[in-house]
Each structure stands twice: as structure tokens, then as C-alpha cells.
Design a protein around this motif. Structure first.
Motif, PDB file in Angstrom:
ATOM      1  N   TYR A 183      32.453  50.365  10.811  1.00 59.55           N
ATOM      2  CA  TYR A 183      32.625  48.843  11.124  1.00 59.55           C
ATOM      3  C   TYR A 183      32.900  48.840  12.636  1.00 59.55           C
ATOM      4  O   TYR A 183      33.827  49.261  13.166  1.00 59.55           O
ATOM      5  N   THR A 219      39.160  44.255   5.428  1.00 61.42           N
ATOM      6  CA  THR A 219      38.981  42.842   4.907  1.00 61.42           C
ATOM      7  C   THR A 219      40.139  42.330   4.710  1.00 61.42           C
ATOM      8  O   THR A 219      40.128  40.967   4.756  1.00 61.42           O
ATOM      9  N   THR A 255      39.867  40.739  11.734  1.00 60.43           N
ATOM     10  CA  THR A 255      39.004  41.582  11.758  1.00 60.43           C
ATOM     11  C   THR A 255      37.410  41.095  11.728  1.00 60.43           C
ATOM     12  O   THR A 255      36.692  42.069  11.492  1.00 60.43           O
ATOM     13  N   ARG A 256      37.109  39.923  12.158  1.00 63.24           N
ATOM     14  CA  ARG A 256      35.869  39.434  12.041  1.00 63.24           C
ATOM     15  C   ARG A 256      35.071  40.100  12.982  1.00 63.24           C
ATOM     16  O   ARG A 256      33.962  40.169  12.945  1.00 63.24           O
ATOM     17  N   ALA A 257      35.640  39.958  14.418  1.00 66.10           N
ATOM     18  CA  ALA A 257      35.079  40.493  15.603  1.00 66.10           C
ATOM     19  C   ALA A 257      35.488  41.458  16.209  1.00 66.10           C
ATOM     20  O   ALA A 257      35.249  42.107  17.386  1.00 66.10           O
ATOM     21  N   GLY A 316      41.437  39.578   7.188  1.00 64.83           N
ATOM     22  CA  GLY A 316      40.894  38.097   7.383  1.00 64.83           C
ATOM     23  C   GLY A 316      40.069  37.968   8.679  1.00 64.83           C
ATOM     24  O   GLY A 316      39.255  38.767   9.185  1.00 64.83           O
ATOM     25  N   GLU A 317      40.064  36.859   9.499  1.00 65.81           N
ATOM     26  CA  GLU A 317      39.618  36.465  10.835  1.00 65.81           C
ATOM     27  C   GLU A 317      39.943  37.444  11.770  1.00 65.81           C
ATOM     28  O   GLU A 317      39.263  37.735  12.859  1.00 65.81           O
TER      29      GLU A 317
END
Length: 234
Positions: free
Chosen positions: A60, A17, A23-25, A20-21
Motif C-alpha cells: 500500500y 485500515t 492512512t488515507r494518503a 482511518g483518515e
């Protein structure tokens, strides 16, 4: 080099986390440093140390890690499908894959310079004296990491909690006896519980890393890690 430690758990299940962005995808272990995934940096250390049994845990975006490791049938996967089990619970679940005896564990969100940290641990491991051997570095020498340190160490190498005083930072690499895991009934828990037991019994030891280390747990850590590696190559 002692031969009684021949299995390693590479932790790769977290959400990342703080990235940020980034690890969004994609999962944090697949973030690239110097054109190689963090997970591959970790696996290169295990391969170079000659570790015979490698286990990687996933949660994840696990399918991406499975695909990434598709060319490595020698690596076993421990899937934490329902929930992240933390370091203790994850290691406990993976024990059937790791086998009996002490194991190495390695976080996948860091890069290293200097001596291979796993080889350094194996060379210093003394099962007659130790239940845990943690690789450490003085807090001011770490890269990409904040804090004053996790442990202090006496002249014999035994460690205890720093308790807020300046000390040594744990680098996410260790050798650990796993016998005590069976006595913990919880499914989700941290390896801090085994460390505290070993500390209380005078069987937790530290080892100062012969090199540098960078935490790549946040976006700025990528540039810091690449700069550290460039300095080592120069």
C-alpha cells in the motif's frame, strides 16, 4: 549470542485500515510516534541488534516507503505489487533476499521499551530445540491492544494456543525457521500455519518481553505509545 540468525523481515505492506483518515494518503509504517516514523522505530531496533540483512515488504502506497528508505541502500525491498500476501506469503516471497536459515520477523506498527526485543530473542534462541520463538507479554500489560492473549506457556517455555483463556499476547517479533514455507503451495497465507505445525511438534516456544509494548494499529495507539515512552524516559 548465536550468529546463525542474521536476517530480519520487517512487515510494512498493510493498508492500516484501522487508522482511518491517517492512512488515507500515507502508509501506516510512516505514521510518526515521538517525531519518528513507526518504520524507523523498527529499523532502529534492527540496527542496534546488529542484524546484517534487512528486508522490508511493501504494498500500500509503496512509493512513499521507497522514498523514505532512499537513504538506506543496505535495506532490500520485497514488493507485493499485485496483492498483499499476508505474513506467510510475504515471508516466502522474500526468502531469496533474506537467505537461508532462520530469520527474525518484526511488525512495524508497534513501539517498545525495555531490552531490545530482537537482542532478547537472539540471546534465547536455541535452534536444536526450537522451530519458532515468539516474543510475548501478559495481555494486561500490553498497551493499545485488546484481547485476553494468544498463547499459554508451560514451564519449559513451550507454547500452545490460549483457546480463549487468559494468556500471553504475541508482540509481532519472533525468530522462525523458514524450511516449512516451501511445503505450502498457496501464495497468500498466514504464518499461523507454521506456528501450528511447530506447536504440534513441541517446537514452538515463547519468551516474555523484558519491557513494555504498545500496538499502534489504531489512532488512539499513537498517544498511548508516546505516553509509554515518556514514562520510560522519566
Amino acid at each position: 549470542m548465536p550468529q546463525d540468525v542474521n536476517a530480519i523481515m520487517v512487515f510494512a505492506a498493510g493498508f492500516g485500515t484501522r487508522m482511518g483518515e491517517l492512512t488515507r494518503a500515507q502508509p501506516k509504517p510512516l505514521i510518526r510516534v515521538n517525531d519518528a516514523a513507526l518504520l524507523d522505530h523498527a529499523l532502529d531496533l534492527a540496527d542496534a541488534a546488529g542484524i546484517g540483512r534487512i528486508v522490508v515488504n511493501t504494498h500500500y502506497l509503496a512509493d512513499q516507503i521507497v522514498r523514505h528508505l532512499g537513504t538506506r541502500p543496505d535495506i532490500a525491498l520485497s514488493h507485493e505489487a499485485d496483492e498483499i500476501l499476508e505474513t506467510g506469503g510475504g515471508l516466502k516471497q522474500a526468502l531469496p533476499l533474506l537467505g537461508r536459515g532462520p530469520v527474525l520477523t518484526l511488525n512495524s506498527d508497534a513501539v517498545w521499551t525495555g531490552q531490545n526485543p530482537l537482542i532478547q530473542l537472539l540471546q534465547a534462541w536455541d535452534p536444536a530445540e526450537m522451530d519458532a520463538l515468539l516474543l510475548l507479554l501478559p495481555a494486561p500489560l500490553t498497551r493499545g491492544h485488546r484481547g485476553t492473549g494468544d498463547f499459554v506457556m508451560d514451564q519449559a517455555g513451550r507454547i500452545r494456543r490460549a483457546g480463549g483463556q487468559p494468556g500471553l499476547t504475541y508482540l509481532g517479533a519472533q525468530i522462525l525457521k523458514t524450511d516449512g514455507l516451501s511445503a505450502i503451495p498457496d501464495r497468500v497465507f498466514s504464518l499461523n500455519r507454521l506456528w501450528d505445525q511447530a506447536i504440534a511438534e513441541g517446537r514452538a516456544f515463547g519468551l516474555v518481553h523484558n519491557g513494555l509494548w504498545c500496538d499502534v494499529g489504531h489512532p488512539g495507539g499513537i498517544a498511548e505509545a508516546e505516553q509509554m515512552l515518556a514514562e520510560a524516559d522519566g
